[in-house]
Design a protein around this motif. Structure first.
Motif, PDB file in Angstrom:
ATOM      1  N   PHE A 127       0.353  -0.007  -6.552  1.00 21.63           N
ATOM      2  CA  PHE A 127      -0.408   0.628  -5.570  1.00 21.63           C
ATOM      3  C   PHE A 127      -1.557  -0.217  -5.479  1.00 21.63           C
ATOM      4  CE2 PHE A 127       1.617   3.971  -9.213  1.00 21.63           C
ATOM      5  CZ  PHE A 127       1.241   5.060  -7.739  1.00 21.63           C
ATOM      6  N   VAL A 128      -2.164  -1.040  -6.081  1.00 23.79           N
ATOM      7  CA  VAL A 128      -3.152  -2.161  -5.290  1.00 23.79           C
ATOM      8  C   VAL A 128      -3.713  -2.762  -3.793  1.00 23.79           C
ATOM      9  CG1 VAL A 128      -4.738  -4.358  -5.499  1.00 23.79           C
ATOM     10  CG2 VAL A 128      -4.246  -3.290  -7.818  1.00 23.79           C
ATOM     11  N   PHE A 129      -2.319  -3.440  -3.930  1.00 21.83           N
ATOM     12  CA  PHE A 129      -1.680  -3.067  -2.404  1.00 21.83           C
ATOM     13  C   PHE A 129      -1.581  -1.984  -1.295  1.00 21.83           C
ATOM     14  CE2 PHE A 129       0.944  -7.134  -2.933  1.00 21.83           C
ATOM     15  CZ  PHE A 129      -0.147  -8.151  -4.256  1.00 21.83           C
ATOM     16  N   PHE A 130      -1.041  -1.092  -2.827  1.00 27.52           N
ATOM     17  CA  PHE A 130      -0.854   0.565  -1.066  1.00 27.52           C
ATOM     18  C   PHE A 130      -2.641   0.857  -0.977  1.00 27.52           C
ATOM     19  CE2 PHE A 130      -1.552   5.379  -1.761  1.00 27.52           C
ATOM     20  CZ  PHE A 130      -0.915   5.649  -0.242  1.00 27.52           C
ATOM     21  N   TRP A 131      -3.081   0.738  -2.203  1.00 27.20           N
ATOM     22  CA  TRP A 131      -4.607   1.172  -1.749  1.00 27.20           C
ATOM     23  C   TRP A 131      -4.959  -0.108  -0.581  1.00 27.20           C
ATOM     24  CZ3 TRP A 131      -5.814   5.662  -1.877  1.00 27.20           C
ATOM     25  CH2 TRP A 131      -5.153   6.637  -2.761  1.00 27.20           C
ATOM     26  N   LEU A 132      -4.562  -1.347  -0.340  1.00 28.83           N
ATOM     27  CA  LEU A 132      -5.902  -2.494  -0.050  1.00 28.83           C
ATOM     28  C   LEU A 132      -4.882  -1.835   1.654  1.00 28.83           C
ATOM     29  CD1 LEU A 132      -5.368  -5.821  -1.902  1.00 28.83           C
ATOM     30  CD2 LEU A 132      -7.444  -4.522  -0.937  1.00 28.83           C
ATOM     31  N   GLY A 133      -4.265  -0.908   1.855  1.00 26.84           N
ATOM     32  CA  GLY A 133      -3.303  -0.985   3.665  1.00 26.84           C
ATOM     33  C   GLY A 133      -3.247  -2.111   4.390  1.00 26.84           C
ATOM     34  N   GLU A 134      -4.074  -2.250   5.090  1.00 26.88           N
ATOM     35  CA  GLU A 134      -3.743  -3.234   6.244  1.00 26.88           C
ATOM     36  C   GLU A 134      -3.915  -4.785   6.055  1.00 26.88           C
ATOM     37  OE1 GLU A 134      -5.222  -3.138  10.132  1.00 26.88           O
ATOM     38  OE2 GLU A 134      -4.881  -1.160  10.429  1.00 26.88           O
ATOM     39  N   ARG A 135      -4.541  -4.769   4.689  1.00 23.09           N
ATOM     40  CA  ARG A 135      -5.411  -6.176   4.379  1.00 23.09           C
ATOM     41  C   ARG A 135      -4.094  -6.943   3.790  1.00 23.09           C
ATOM     42  NH1 ARG A 135     -10.658  -3.759   1.799  1.00 23.09           N
ATOM     43  NH2 ARG A 135      -9.622  -2.555   1.356  1.00 23.09           N
ATOM     44  N   ALA A 136      -3.120  -5.777   2.791  1.00 22.68           N
ATOM     45  CA  ALA A 136      -2.268  -6.542   2.276  1.00 22.68           C
ATOM     46  C   ALA A 136      -1.185  -6.594   2.981  1.00 22.68           C
ATOM     47  CB  ALA A 136      -1.682  -5.787   0.787  1.00 22.68           C
TER      48      ALA A 136
END
Length: 436
Positions: free
Chosen positions: A63-72
């Motif tokens: 979920f952390v990576f999901f909300w980071l979007g493009e940055r992840a």
């Protein structure tokens, strides 16, 4: 031609990142079995709890990576997340070389290993793909991470039998095994090898990033703007997102949950019979990984909803049979006569979950706007990863009360519910999307 810009292939550095991350995470499914065989002093309930903790950790990081979007999905982020896997790998080495083990320390290690399970960084390379073959394409991409699962459960038990790094050996108190066969009680196991081998893999992955990904290369533009919060709101307000999420929990959630739990569930098959769990445990995940492209191909041919329905029905029947076998084995004076049937029915479960995962990916590409597809798939993956938390939790609860069959009957009821929902929502002639 109806096309969508998506990842036809995952580049080699990203593929290595996926494989290494999954190898680290799934190494815990091997370690808990080996901790039992060397009699490290932990109950089965405690070992299942370690698996649930790692699954919960992986879900949170997803979920952390999901909300980071493009940055992840940027190269630097993937590079640093790969290097960060060194921390739990080194912690594993230190713990396993300094017995006796602290259960609190193992819980922290399990949470750290869960970070490896969140390394699903996809869509870093973009090509035009024929929409009619999207199920196959997405299935192949998703299956890459499955290689790490097979490496962890097939190779690591075998390599822990050799004194490769001069580690202090543990000695088996119960019968154990690896891909070659049975390991007799009293044999040495070099459990720290697991951590050392993962460290070597991470170093290799880091070097590969530097060599194969030159700094002059600019990443391709992402499919849609994943940092645009309107896309987040749009997919979460779409009823089909939530239906597909439920179905993906059924499919991938079950696959990853059973994958992390299967080795220990084989070892705890009966209180009076301890099979060589690690000799067989890797077969199920391998079949599940191989079934993903096959499921994608079937979905492209017959439609995603039909394949999902077939798989849901197979899962329903299989879990009822597995529950009945588990109950009979718990009551039998000769539980070993039920073991082969238990193993074979779970292989069917793994195949069905793998095929269904790809069929659902195909359906998502039809019922949701294509520009939101990458974000939607990342959402589905984040939610479904919770299967690695709730499945071992149910086994933990049932092992505490000595009722392991109940969990399988609960799963069967859930799969039947999913089959009904697929039929009602996507296989009626008046459906908004018929057999997507």
């Amino acid at each position: 031609m109806n096309t969508v810009r998506t990842s036809s292939t995952v580049d080699k550095p990203t593929a290595i990142n996926l494989i290494v991350g999954m190898t680290l995470w799934m190494s815990l499914s091997v370690l808990v079995v080996q901790l039992f065989t060397v009699d490290a002093g932990f109950s089965f309930a405690q070992l299942y709890r370690l698996l649930a903790i790692s699954g919960l950790s992986a879900t949170v990081w997803h979920f952390v990576f999901f909300w980071l979007g493009e940055r992840a999905m940027q190269a630097r982020f993937i590079y640093l997340s790969t290097a960060a896997l060194l921390l739990p790998a080194i912690a594993m080495i230190w713990l396993l070389m300094n017995p006796p083990l602290s259960y609190t320390a193992l819980q922290w290690l399990a949470a750290a290993c869960g970070f490896g399970g969140a390394q699903f960084i996809a869509f870093t390379h973009h090509d035009k793909v024929d929409h009619s073959g999207l199920g196959w394409t997405l299935a192949v991409n998703a299956g890459i991470a499955g290689i790490g699962i097979v490496i962890a459960q097939a190779a690591l038990p075998f390599l822990s039998s050799f004194n490769l790094f001069g580690a202090t050996p543990w000695f088996t108190a119960h019968g154990s095994g690896d891909i070659v066969g049975i390991i007799a009680p009293g044999a040495p196991l070099y459990l720290a090898n697991i951590g050392w081998l993962i460290v070597a893999a991470i170093v290799l992955a880091t070097i590969t990033w530097q060599v194969a990904r030159p700094s002059t290369r600019q990443p391709a533009p992402p499919l849609g703007s994943l940092t645009d919060r309107t896309h987040y709101r749009a997919i979460l307000r779409n009823k089909h997102t939530w239906l597909m999420t439920l179905f993906y929990v059924m499919a991938f959630g079950s696959f990853i949950g059973f994958t992390i739990t299967f080795p220990l569930s084989l070892q705890t098959f009966s209180a009076t019979y301890a099979p060589s769990a690690l000799t067989y445990a890797w077969i199920g995940p391998l079949l599940g990984v191989l079934a993903r492209p096959f499921g994608g191909w079937l979905a492209d041919l017959f439609g995603g909803a039909k394949v999902t329905l077939w798989c849901a029905l197979v899962l329903t029947v299989s879990c009822i049979v597995a529950g009945a076998i588990t109950f009979q084995a718990s009551q039998s004076p000769l539980p070993e006569q039920w073991f082969l049937g238990y193993l074979l029915i779970f292989l069917v479960i793994f195949i069905a979950t793998g095929a269904a995962s790809s069929a659902i990916f195909r359906s998502v590409s039809v019922v949701l706007p294509l520009e939101r597809l990458p974000l939607a798939l990342r959402w589905l993956t984040a939610v479904a990863t919770a299967g690695a938390a709730y499945i071992p939790t149910l086994w933990y609860i049932n092992s505490t009360h000595a009722t392991p069959a109940i969990a399988l009957f609960v799963f069967a009821a859930f799969y039947l519910l999913c089959a009904v929902l697929v039929s009602v929502m996507y296989l009626r002639n008046r459906s908004e999307f018929y057999n997507p």
